[in-house]
Design a protein around this motif. Structure first.
Motif, mmCIF file in Angstrom:
data_model
loop_
_atom_site.group_PDB
_atom_site.id
_atom_site.type_symbol
_atom_site.label_atom_id
_atom_site.label_comp_id
_atom_site.label_asym_id
_atom_site.label_seq_id
_atom_site.Cartn_x
_atom_site.Cartn_y
_atom_site.Cartn_z
ATOM 1 N N VAL A 11 -11.668 -44.477 15.458
ATOM 2 C CA VAL A 11 -12.628 -45.192 16.313
ATOM 3 C C VAL A 11 -11.822 -45.846 17.437
ATOM 4 O O VAL A 11 -11.004 -46.720 17.184
ATOM 5 N N ARG A 16 -14.933 -50.584 19.526
ATOM 6 C CA ARG A 16 -14.916 -51.629 18.499
ATOM 7 C C ARG A 16 -15.730 -52.850 18.916
ATOM 8 O O ARG A 16 -16.420 -53.455 18.115
ATOM 9 N N PHE A 19 -19.363 -51.986 18.420
ATOM 10 C CA PHE A 19 -19.720 -52.109 17.010
ATOM 11 C C PHE A 19 -19.968 -53.566 16.661
ATOM 12 O O PHE A 19 -20.932 -53.915 16.006
ATOM 13 N N GLU A 27 -27.490 -51.910 11.463
ATOM 14 C CA GLU A 27 -27.003 -50.748 12.204
ATOM 15 C C GLU A 27 -25.513 -50.540 11.955
ATOM 16 O O GLU A 27 -25.062 -49.407 11.788
ATOM 17 N N ARG A 28 -24.754 -51.648 11.900
ATOM 18 C CA ARG A 28 -23.322 -51.534 11.584
ATOM 19 C C ARG A 28 -23.123 -50.932 10.199
ATOM 20 O O ARG A 28 -22.261 -50.092 9.987
ATOM 21 N N ARG A 29 -23.943 -51.343 9.250
ATOM 22 C CA ARG A 29 -23.847 -50.805 7.891
ATOM 23 C C ARG A 29 -24.168 -49.318 7.873
ATOM 24 O O ARG A 29 -23.499 -48.525 7.211
ATOM 25 N N VAL A 31 -23.807 -47.222 10.359
ATOM 26 C CA VAL A 31 -22.672 -46.523 10.986
ATOM 27 C C VAL A 31 -21.533 -46.418 9.985
ATOM 28 O O VAL A 31 -20.921 -45.352 9.834
ATOM 29 N N HIS A 32 -21.250 -47.498 9.284
ATOM 30 C CA HIS A 32 -20.184 -47.476 8.269
ATOM 31 C C HIS A 32 -20.445 -46.390 7.229
ATOM 32 O O HIS A 32 -19.548 -45.618 6.865
ATOM 33 N N ASP A 33 -21.676 -46.304 6.739
ATOM 34 C CA ASP A 33 -22.022 -45.304 5.732
ATOM 35 C C ASP A 33 -21.852 -43.885 6.265
ATOM 36 O O ASP A 33 -21.354 -43.003 5.565
ATOM 37 N N LEU A 35 -19.832 -42.972 8.760
ATOM 38 C CA LEU A 35 -18.400 -42.720 8.932
ATOM 39 C C LEU A 35 -17.750 -42.376 7.593
ATOM 40 O O LEU A 35 -16.844 -41.533 7.540
ATOM 41 N N ALA A 36 -18.214 -42.982 6.519
ATOM 42 C CA ALA A 36 -17.682 -42.639 5.192
ATOM 43 C C ALA A 36 -18.007 -41.192 4.844
ATOM 44 O O ALA A 36 -17.167 -40.478 4.275
ATOM 45 N N THR A 61 -27.320 -41.661 11.855
ATOM 46 C CA THR A 61 -27.289 -42.508 10.678
ATOM 47 C C THR A 61 -28.668 -42.518 10.029
ATOM 48 O O THR A 61 -29.659 -42.081 10.632
#
Length: 93
Positions: A11, A16, A19, A27-29, A31-33, A35-36, A61
């Motif tokens: 990223v 950053r 984000f 929305e951050r969560r 995106v995190h999911d 990206l995982a 997402t």
């Protein structure tokens, strides 16, 4: 046979701040999911990537729990380095 190591997700610094400041917590969560999932294997159908060109792909997402918005992530896959390069994130309708 063991599973291969996860892919590296890069990223860029310029995203950053977006984000941290532009996305709602849900929305951050989301995106995190996503990206995982990309780190597990960006070429698999789990995130149903949409090829936009030979190199550029887009993945969505799940809807954010707080806003209901979906976030699009534009990325490139570098198979030789096992790296996913995040190019841009897009939010909103």
């Amino acid at each position: 046979m063991s599973d291969p190591a996860p892919w590296s997700v890069d990223v860029p610094e310029r995203l950053r701040e977006e984000f941290a400041q532009q996305l709602a917590p849900g929305e951050r969560r989301a995106v995190h999911d996503l990206l995982a999932l990309l780190a597990a294997d960006p070429r698999m159908g789990a995130v149903e990537p949409v090829p936009l060109s030979v190199e550029l792909r887009r993945a969505l997402t799940a809807p954010a729990t707080d806003t209901g918005q979906r976030v699009s992530i534009l990325y490139r896959v570098h198979a030789d380095r096992r790296t996913v390069e995040i190019i841009y994130i897009l939010t909103g309708p």
